[in-house]
Design an enzyme around this catalytic site. Structure first.
Site, short mmCIF file in Angstrom:
data_model
loop_
_atom_site.label_atom_id
_atom_site.label_comp_id
_atom_site.label_asym_id
_atom_site.label_seq_id
_atom_site.Cartn_x
_atom_site.Cartn_y
_atom_site.Cartn_z
N ILE A 240 0.84 -1.21 0.00
CA ILE A 240 0.00 0.00 0.00
C ILE A 240 0.87 1.25 0.00
CG2 ILE A 240 -0.24 -0.16 2.52
CD1 ILE A 240 -3.09 1.06 2.18
N CYS A 241 0.34 2.32 -0.58
CA CYS A 241 0.94 3.65 -0.57
C CYS A 241 2.25 3.66 -1.36
CB CYS A 241 1.11 4.12 0.87
SG CYS A 241 1.48 5.88 1.04
#
Length: 185
Positions: free
Chosen positions: A104-105
């Site tokens: 994620i991110c």
């Protein structure tokens, strides 16, 4: 059989992405191990929150394999995850064995750096989308992208969707829906 997940933490990890994922998976009755990739000492996250890992990465690997390996974001953390051979080795093994990888991110940059799931659809923090090209991965603007056993997401605001997608993939739609209902989602 209980499903297992390994969450990799490095200094600078994005605390919302880490904690929301860990908590949601545990609510789904997934056995989660939190490993410090460089040591088993307290991890100082991107906004000053401190998280105590369960163990270091070497100890965690000795308990594996894991049904899922999850990389929370945070730019500093993602840079560390991108340079460590130990992270590359565990991701390569997950990919080879057809087990789940979540990132994620900023963490999807480690997928590119370690050449994991090349050619698959991914998303990441939108400001970092230029790191992907047609030789590595296919970037998409979606909040959460699942392409086979690879699950990626954009950032803190999408962490719950990401965690619920991981939960569903590991333990099924019924358990995911129950977890979401209990969390008032």
């Amino acid at each position: 059989m209980v499903k297992t997940a390994l969450v990799l933490l490095a200094d600078g990890a994005e605390e919302m992405e880490a904690v929301i994922t860990i908590d949601t998976l545990r609510r789904g009755e997934v056995e989660v191990t939190v490993a410090g990739v460089e040591c088993d000492q307290v991890i100082l996250c991107s906004r000053g929150v401190k998280i105590q890992p369960d163990c270091d990465l070497a100890t965690a690997i000795s308990k594996g394999p894991f049904d899922a390996v999850v990389l929370p974001g945070g730019l500093q953390s993602a840079k560390i995850l991108s340079k460590l051979e130990s992270v590359k080795d565990i991701l390569k093994d997950q990919e080879k064995c057809g087990r789940i990888i979540g990132a994620i991110c900023a963490a999807p940059m480690a997928l590119k750096e370690h050449q994991i799931h090349q050619g698959k659809n991914v998303t990441c923090y939108p400001a970092l989308k230029s790191i992907f090209d047609e030789k590595s991965h296919n970037y998409t603007e979606a909040r959460v992208v699942q392409d086979g056993t690879l699950i990626t997401s954009q950032g803190p605001a999408t962490a719950l969707e990401f965690a619920l997608t991981l939960t569903e993939t590991l333990v099924g739609r019924e358990k995911r829906d129950l977890v979401a209902k209990e969390m008032l989602v």
